[in-house]
Enzyme design. Structure first.
Site, mmCIF file in Angstrom:
data_model
loop_
_atom_site.group_PDB
_atom_site.id
_atom_site.type_symbol
_atom_site.label_atom_id
_atom_site.label_comp_id
_atom_site.label_asym_id
_atom_site.label_seq_id
_atom_site.Cartn_x
_atom_site.Cartn_y
_atom_site.Cartn_z
ATOM 1 C CE LYS A 262 -3.119 2.696 3.009
ATOM 2 N NZ LYS A 262 -3.940 2.723 4.252
ATOM 3 C CG ASP A 267 -5.408 8.070 4.597
ATOM 4 O OD1 ASP A 267 -6.344 8.680 4.032
ATOM 5 O OD2 ASP A 267 -5.576 7.084 5.346
ATOM 6 C CE LYS A 274 -6.345 9.012 8.050
ATOM 7 N NZ LYS A 274 -6.979 7.929 8.816
ATOM 8 C CG ASP A 285 -1.781 5.369 4.915
ATOM 9 O OD1 ASP A 285 -1.592 4.326 5.561
ATOM 10 O OD2 ASP A 285 -2.890 5.694 4.437
ATOM 11 C CG ASP A 344 -9.716 7.725 6.809
ATOM 12 O OD1 ASP A 344 -8.662 7.648 6.147
ATOM 13 O OD2 ASP A 344 -9.752 7.970 8.033
ATOM 14 C CD GLU A 346 -6.638 5.294 2.614
ATOM 15 O OE1 GLU A 346 -7.596 5.384 3.410
ATOM 16 O OE2 GLU A 346 -5.474 5.106 3.001
ATOM 17 N NE ARG A 348 -10.626 -0.991 4.205
ATOM 18 C CZ ARG A 348 -11.120 -1.076 5.435
ATOM 19 N NH1 ARG A 348 -12.264 -1.713 5.647
ATOM 20 N NH2 ARG A 348 -10.488 -0.524 6.454
HETATM 21 N N1 BES Z 1 -4.059 4.769 6.952
HETATM 22 C C1 BES Z 1 -5.132 4.503 7.811
HETATM 23 C C2 BES Z 1 -4.790 3.551 8.944
HETATM 24 C C3 BES Z 1 -3.735 3.986 9.919
HETATM 25 C C4 BES Z 1 -4.081 4.447 11.181
HETATM 26 C C5 BES Z 1 -2.401 3.865 9.614
HETATM 27 C C6 BES Z 1 -3.111 4.813 12.085
HETATM 28 C C7 BES Z 1 -1.419 4.234 10.524
HETATM 29 C C8 BES Z 1 -1.776 4.699 11.760
HETATM 30 C C9 BES Z 1 -6.291 3.901 7.019
HETATM 31 O O1 BES Z 1 -6.398 4.308 5.700
HETATM 32 C C10 BES Z 1 -7.545 4.323 7.698
HETATM 33 O O2 BES Z 1 -7.817 5.483 7.708
HETATM 34 N N2 BES Z 1 -8.294 3.366 8.246
HETATM 35 C C11 BES Z 1 -9.489 3.636 8.914
HETATM 36 C C12 BES Z 1 -10.529 2.643 8.452
HETATM 37 C C13 BES Z 1 -11.935 2.982 8.864
HETATM 38 C C14 BES Z 1 -12.387 4.241 8.177
HETATM 39 C C15 BES Z 1 -12.823 1.826 8.486
HETATM 40 C C16 BES Z 1 -9.227 3.521 10.406
HETATM 41 O O3 BES Z 1 -8.423 2.673 10.802
HETATM 42 O O4 BES Z 1 -9.796 4.280 11.162
HETATM 43 ZN ZN ZN Z 2 -4.669 4.906 4.804
HETATM 44 MN MN MN Z 3 -7.476 6.104 5.491
#
Ligand code: BES
Ligand code: ZN
Ligand code: MN
Length: 496
Positions: A262, A267, A274, A285, A344, A346, A348
């Protein structure tokens, strides 16, 4: 940046000046050979100062003694190896890191003979690796020198009984150190400097090592139908890319193994934006993609006897008038549709298209993807373990073993029908978010729909690759997590 340090290996001889690193157990005695070389005066001095300083020779402890003029060295750096149990489970890279943190003379001689342990050439090479990793720091954007810091040791000389063998092992270790450093560097770079295009250019630099690199631009991706990946990048002014790297060190035509990363260069969350606090961390990310580039570098530089594909999806997730919305439905390259619940979620979406592309085009023996995919993995495993999700027990077991061997540890988490059910969508084949519960497993469940029957493993490295605490072998923020683990996996099972 990787500091310019030299590491040499020589047969033991009398030392003249500088720091001398000596290893002792809880008996506070160096090995007989080292004791002989240093002389009885030095041995007695260690025992005496240890008593005063309450130094017990415990694992991960060290003490420095300014040497009296009667000795031919400037300083003795005495490093503890602990009791029998500690010594049996010694982490050699960590030991090297500890050494690097304790020396400061321009030249440090490391008496690489250990009381009660017989070190292999690989063990010594791992120490050299640990030194290099510890000495990495990212200071490209500091325009002023920190006067409070010393220059540090620029040359380490290991005194070893079989220098030629150790040199050979150390060459491999140097390639790995360079791979980890590349991964760290990519993760540390700010997102204005490192967009999808710039990241792709860094992947292209691997051609120097004999890696074939192809870059897919948006037009090529449109043609392939990668609309899930493109949807994530459509709010950014910087075009998305996919980089495909191929190292053909194995038999011609033999089925390759594949690594997918990825690479969200930043992000913001997109329209599902966020919160502001800590958003700057989302420059990291792309740590999964960084690991794949670092791994390809390590494998190519040690001319691994394996055919390896590395593929990374490079996009920026931004809110904008043309950005993807919650409610949108995208058709992936596989033909399956995904309803966007949360922009967010994204990562996947990016991986769905890259995983499909790789299994479709290369028919790999296995695919392993790495992604900073979910915050939920931090809730479950903190920064201690990466989450491991797999459809194949043998592959999962091998990854776990390589993790144990390198200290980059993983913990297996579930995927399966329960989680498939949770991502069912009212309007499309699946949805990209099912809320908080089982957040890491529902993300993995979506990925699994894009791997067909290929043995597959997903490593959620959100907790281990970025925002890392200081360790013996890393001064932090980015760790380069996964390069060592996957290099080890390839070496142990997929070469020759
Ligand atoms: N890049 C983030 C996950 C992340 C969180 C990486 C903290 C490093 C540190 C990912 O894209 C994300 O935002 N995931 C969300 C998913 C949710 C919206 C279903 C999350 O983990 O909150
Ligand atoms: Zn992300
Ligand atoms: Mn995200």
């Amino acid at each position: 940046m990787a500091e310019n340090i030299k590491i040499d290996f020589q047969a033991p001889s009398a030392v003249d000046g500088g720091d001398v690193v000596v290893f002792v157990g809880e008996a506070l005695k160096p090995s007989p050979a080292v004791a002989k070389l240093l002389g009885q005066k030095a041995v007695d001095l260690i025992a005496k100062v240890a008593a005063v300083e309450n130094f017990k020779g415990k694992a991960k402890s060290a003490m420095a003694i300014v040497a009296p003029s009667a000795l031919s060295v400037d300083r003795l750096v005495v490093v503890g190896l602990g009791g029998e149990k500690d010594r049996a489970s010694l982490d050699w890279a960590q030991l090297g890191g500890l050494v690097a943190s304790k020396t400061s003379a321009k030249t440090a001689t490391v008496m690489a003979d250990f009381p009660g342990i017989t070190a292999t050439p690989e063990n010594i090479a791992d120490m050299a690796l640990g030194i290099r990793l510890r000495r990495y720091s990212f200071e490209r954007y500091k325009t002023k020198k920190d006067d409070t810091k010393t220059e540090g040791t620029s040359r380490f000389v290991f005194a070893v009984s079989a220098p030629a063998e150790v040199k050979k092992a150390a060459k491999t270790a140097d390639g790995i150190a360079a791979g980890v450093t590349i991964a760290r560097e990519l993760v540390n770079e700010p997102p204005n400097v490192l967009g999808p295009k710039e990241f792709a250019a860094r992947a292209e630099a691997l051609t120097k090592l004999g890696v074939e690199v192809e870059i897919l631009d948006e037009k090529a991706m449109q043609k392939l139908g990668m609309r899930a990946l493109l949807g994530v990048g459509q709010g950014s002014t910087r075009g998305s890319r996919v980089a495909v790297m191929r190292w053909n060190g194995g038999k011609a035509g033999a089925q390759p193994i594949a690594f997918v990363g990825k690479g969200v260069v930043f992000d913001s969350g997109g329209i599902s934006i966020k919160p502001g606090a800590g958003m700057e961390d989302m420059k990291g990310d792309m740590a999964g993609a960084a690991c794949v580039v670092g791994l390809m570098h390590a494998l190519a530089s040690r001319k691994a006897k394996a055919n390896v594909v590395g593929a990374i999806g490079l996009v920026e997730n931004m809110p904008d008038g043309s950005a993807q919305r919650p409610g949108d439905i995208v058709t992936t390259m596989s033909g399956q549709t995904i309803e966007i619940i949360n922009t967010d979620a994204e990562g996947r979406l990016v991986l769905a298209d890259v995983l499909w592309y790789v299994q479709d085009r290369f028919k790999p023996k296995f695919m392993i993807d790495l992604a900073t995919l979910t915050g939920a993995i931090l809730v479950a495993l903190a920064q201690e373990y990466a989450g491991l999700f797999s459809n194949n027990d043998e592959l999962a077991q091998r990854i776990a073993a390589a993790g144990q061997a390198t200290g980059e540890r993983v913990w297996r988490m579930p995927v399966g029908p329960e989680f498939d059910k949770m991502i069912e969508s009212k309007f499309a084949d699946m949805k990209n978010s099912a809320g908080r519960q089982g957040g890491s497993s529902t993300a993995a469940a979506l990925l699994q729909k894009f791997v067909n029957d290929v043995p597959w493993a997903h490593l959620d490295i959100a907790g281990t690759a970025m925002g890392s605490p200081q360790t013996e072998i890393n001064r932090g923020w980015s760790s380069g997590w996964g390069v060592r683990l996957l290099d080890r996996l390839v070496r142990d099972h997929y070469e020759g």
